[in-house]
Design a protein around this motif. Structure first.
Motif, PDB file in Angstrom:
ATOM      1  N   LEU A  24      -0.450   6.504   3.014  1.00 19.34           N
ATOM      2  CA  LEU A  24      -1.668   6.783   2.360  1.00 19.34           C
ATOM      3  C   LEU A  24      -1.404   7.198   0.680  1.00 19.34           C
ATOM      4  CD1 LEU A  24      -4.275   7.753   4.847  1.00 19.34           C
ATOM      5  CD2 LEU A  24      -3.717   5.285   4.060  1.00 19.34           C
ATOM      6  N   PRO A  66      -0.649   7.962  -2.884  1.00 21.10           N
ATOM      7  CA  PRO A  66      -0.018   7.103  -4.153  1.00 21.10           C
ATOM      8  C   PRO A  66       1.089   8.083  -4.836  1.00 21.10           C
ATOM      9  CG  PRO A  66      -2.418   8.296  -4.476  1.00 21.10           C
ATOM     10  CD  PRO A  66      -2.120   8.552  -3.118  1.00 21.10           C
ATOM     11  N   LEU A  96      -8.088   6.782 -10.255  1.00 24.49           N
ATOM     12  CA  LEU A  96      -8.547   6.730  -8.702  1.00 24.49           C
ATOM     13  C   LEU A  96     -10.001   7.156  -8.759  1.00 24.49           C
ATOM     14  CD1 LEU A  96      -5.462   7.742  -6.456  1.00 24.49           C
ATOM     15  CD2 LEU A  96      -6.322   5.737  -6.890  1.00 24.49           C
ATOM     16  N   ARG A 131       0.015   4.574  -9.068  1.00 25.01           N
ATOM     17  CA  ARG A 131      -1.131   4.724  -9.678  1.00 25.01           C
ATOM     18  C   ARG A 131      -1.101   5.907 -10.766  1.00 25.01           C
ATOM     19  NH1 ARG A 131      -5.292   2.323  -6.790  1.00 25.01           N
ATOM     20  NH2 ARG A 131      -6.520   2.375  -8.492  1.00 25.01           N
ATOM     21  N   TRP A 142      -3.930  14.526  -9.364  1.00 22.64           N
ATOM     22  CA  TRP A 142      -5.049  13.529  -9.337  1.00 22.64           C
ATOM     23  C   TRP A 142      -6.347  14.182  -9.617  1.00 22.64           C
ATOM     24  CZ3 TRP A 142      -3.034   8.776  -9.286  1.00 22.64           C
ATOM     25  CH2 TRP A 142      -1.806   8.683  -8.732  1.00 22.64           C
ATOM     26  N   ARG A 144       1.912   3.368  -3.374  1.00 22.25           N
ATOM     27  CA  ARG A 144       1.407   2.560  -4.475  1.00 22.25           C
ATOM     28  C   ARG A 144       1.399   3.404  -5.707  1.00 22.25           C
ATOM     29  NH1 ARG A 144      -4.298   0.066  -3.488  1.00 22.25           N
ATOM     30  NH2 ARG A 144      -3.234  -1.166  -2.270  1.00 22.25           N
ATOM     31  N   VAL A 181       0.761  -1.354   0.096  1.00 21.73           N
ATOM     32  CA  VAL A 181      -0.063  -0.031   0.031  1.00 21.73           C
ATOM     33  C   VAL A 181       0.815   1.225  -0.064  1.00 21.73           C
ATOM     34  CG1 VAL A 181      -1.654   1.348   1.374  1.00 21.73           C
ATOM     35  CG2 VAL A 181      -1.938  -1.164   1.117  1.00 21.73           C
ATOM     36  N   VAL A 206     -13.869   8.720  -4.188  1.00 23.04           N
ATOM     37  CA  VAL A 206     -13.552   8.524  -2.918  1.00 23.04           C
ATOM     38  C   VAL A 206     -12.316   8.058  -2.511  1.00 23.04           C
ATOM     39  CG1 VAL A 206     -14.284   6.715  -0.676  1.00 23.04           C
ATOM     40  CG2 VAL A 206     -16.000   7.308  -2.586  1.00 23.04           C
ATOM     41  N   GLN A 207     -11.461   7.498  -3.244  1.00 23.60           N
ATOM     42  CA  GLN A 207      -9.853   7.093  -2.958  1.00 23.60           C
ATOM     43  C   GLN A 207      -9.301   8.512  -2.931  1.00 23.60           C
ATOM     44  OE1 GLN A 207      -8.133   3.811  -4.626  1.00 23.60           O
ATOM     45  NE2 GLN A 207      -9.957   2.538  -4.697  1.00 23.60           N
ATOM     46  N   PHE A 209      -9.851  10.259   0.298  1.00 28.53           N
ATOM     47  CA  PHE A 209      -9.175   9.694   1.552  1.00 28.53           C
ATOM     48  C   PHE A 209      -7.620   9.459   1.250  1.00 28.53           C
ATOM     49  CE2 PHE A 209     -13.558   8.277   2.440  1.00 28.53           C
ATOM     50  CZ  PHE A 209     -13.511   8.907   3.580  1.00 28.53           C
ATOM     51  N   LEU A 210      -7.224   9.273   0.054  1.00 32.63           N
ATOM     52  CA  LEU A 210      -5.600   9.089  -0.081  1.00 32.63           C
ATOM     53  C   LEU A 210      -5.053  10.360  -0.431  1.00 32.63           C
ATOM     54  CD1 LEU A 210      -5.935   5.519  -1.759  1.00 32.63           C
ATOM     55  CD2 LEU A 210      -5.942   6.235   0.514  1.00 32.63           C
TER      56      LEU A 210
END
Length: 450
Positions: free
Chosen positions: A196, A198, A14, A9, A138, A7, A4, A17-18, A21-22
């Motif tokens: 957390l 990415p 994503l 990405r 992101w 990670r 994790v 929701v991700q 939170f991330l």
């Protein structure tokens, strides 16, 4: 857990929701604690002045040491964000901030406090810029103004937490234990970001390293950067420099409110930042859909902001409380410059451009905070160590004059553009985005995030 951490990405992969939170939440927490530590001295000022026998000039210097060191490392932070990514940079710097907060808690004299405060500034120097860089990777460009508004609102929540909640906490612990708790908070947030957040795929890097002069020239030569800074830079420096310290001293010395009332008013003012920041993002997007330049939105807000400060100059006694809250509410308009610069600059320069902007803002905030105290200190306090209203009127008067120059320059340039083209020069062509309105989402969606 190792699968994790960090990670890799691809941007756009994503779900929402991700992303929240991330990406947004961990970095927003970093901005939250940065704003809290930046503004906490407004509440701690009476204790610090009493314990260390500080003059207004010394108090201003101590508090503004954060801004000076913060500004000093902006360019290296910007380069690091573009090269190593916000996750790794922010983790390391928040660890430095935790050490600075611990050092502040253990300091016993002014010089030690200055060094510790400066170390906190270094460690927290990347919080907002790392968040801006991360969300620009992101989150789709069309949503950037609103999301950056939410990010600034998180900072407003941090600033609000540094007022009344800190005042209440001081009933149970002294300011030294408070900073120990804040150091722990920095460490926890650093760990959350490291675990957390990415990491996007590695982008090809240019083998040559540009010298600092070339980096500065590339950023400062951009029209959007110059025009935005000319209009918004000084008001933004005033917002940071005054709301983090001198509003509280003004409420005490001029309005004669006690510390509990001051804590409540500061809390209301900082809470207003949350509403103001979200509103600025929404208004900017609304204006962009109608081809209204964001610099025009900024200019209108800054005109109102200067008018509010004229109330301090004129010592508008009917509502000291309203002035103090409006100062922070309307002052959030200055945060619009981050969205303008982030959307206009090439993707590979967003980190450096934002940190170059921060360099100027926080150097200005340092000058404002220290200079304001120096001006107030020219007057003699009364027996209760309250400085007269005339001292604050003079200091605010200087700030109003400095901000008016940029507004007048903008209006003259806009008038000249209207005379040449018969319409707003800021939206004369697509290329004029650099000094005009936000590009429509369909023009920008093809732009890579990195």
């Amino acid at each position: 857990m190792p699968a994790v951490i960090g990670r890799v990405r691809a941007p756009g992969s994503l779900p929402g929701v991700q992303v929240f939170f991330l990406v947004f939440l961990p970095f927003a927490l970093g901005h939250y604690i940065s704003s809290l530590l930046r503004n906490v001295n407004a509440i701690l000022a009476p204790q610090l002045m009493a314990e260390l026998s500080l003059t207004p000039a010394q108090l201003g210097l101590l508090t503004s040491a954060y801004f000076f060191s913060f500004a000093l490392v902006q360019l290296p932070v910007g380069v690091a964000l573009d090269r190593y990514g916000p996750r790794r940079v922010q983790f390391a710097m928040l660890c430095v901030a935790a050490v600075g907060a611990l050092a502040f808690a253990g300091s016993r004299e002014l010089n030690q406090l200055l060094l510790a405060r400066a170390l906190m500034g270094v460690g927290l120097a990347g919080c907002f810029m790392a968040a801006v860089k991360s969300i620009s990777i992101w989150i789709s460009p069309a949503k950037l103004p609103s999301v950056q508004g939410y990010l600034i609102a998180a900072g407003g929540l941090g600033a609000a937490s540094g007022t009344l909640p800190v005042r209440l906490a001081l009933h149970y612990v002294d300011w030294r234990w408070l900073f120990i708790a804040l150091a722990a908070g920095c460490a926890v947030i650093a760990l959350l970001i490291y675990l957390l957040a990415p990491t996007p795929p590695e982008a090809p890097r240019k083998p040559q390293r540009l010298p600092l002069r070339s980096i500065l020239a590339e950023v400062y030569a951009h029209p959007v950067f110059r025009d935005t800074a000319a209009l918004v830079l000084i008001p933004h420096a005033v917002f940071f420099g005054i709301q983090g310290l001198w509003i509280a001293r003004w409420l005490n010395d001029v309005a004669h409110f006690d510390q509990q009332a001051i804590a409540w008013l500061l809390y209301l003012g900082m809470a207003a930042v949350i509403f103001g920041a979200i509103s600025v993002g929404m208004i900017t997007e609304w204006a962009a859909r109608r081809n209204i330049a964001p610099l025009s939105v900024a200019a209108a807000g800054i005109a109102v902001y200067i008018a509010i400060q004229c109330g301090f100059v004129l010592n508008w006694a009917p509502s000291y409380q309203l002035l103090s809250v409006l100062f922070t509410l309307v002052g959030t308009i200055t945060g619009i410059e981050y969205a303008i610069v982030a959307q206009a600059m090439p993707p590979g320069l967003t980190g450096r451009a934002s940190t170059c902007l921060n360099l100027l803002i926080f150097l200005g905030a340092f000058a404002v905070q220290a200079g304001f105290g120096a001006i107030v200190g020219l007057w003699r306090p009364d027996a209760l160590q309250h400085y007269p209203a005339s001292a604050y009127q003079a200091a605010f008067g200087v700030l109003v004059l400095l901000q008016t120059v940029g507004l007048v320059r903008f209006l003259m340039r806009r008038r000249g553009g209207l005379a040449r083209s018969g319409k707003m020069a800021a939206i004369n062509s697509k290329e004029d985005y650099e000094t005009g309105s936000l590009r429509p989402a369909r023009q920008r969606e093809a732009r890579p995030d990195r």
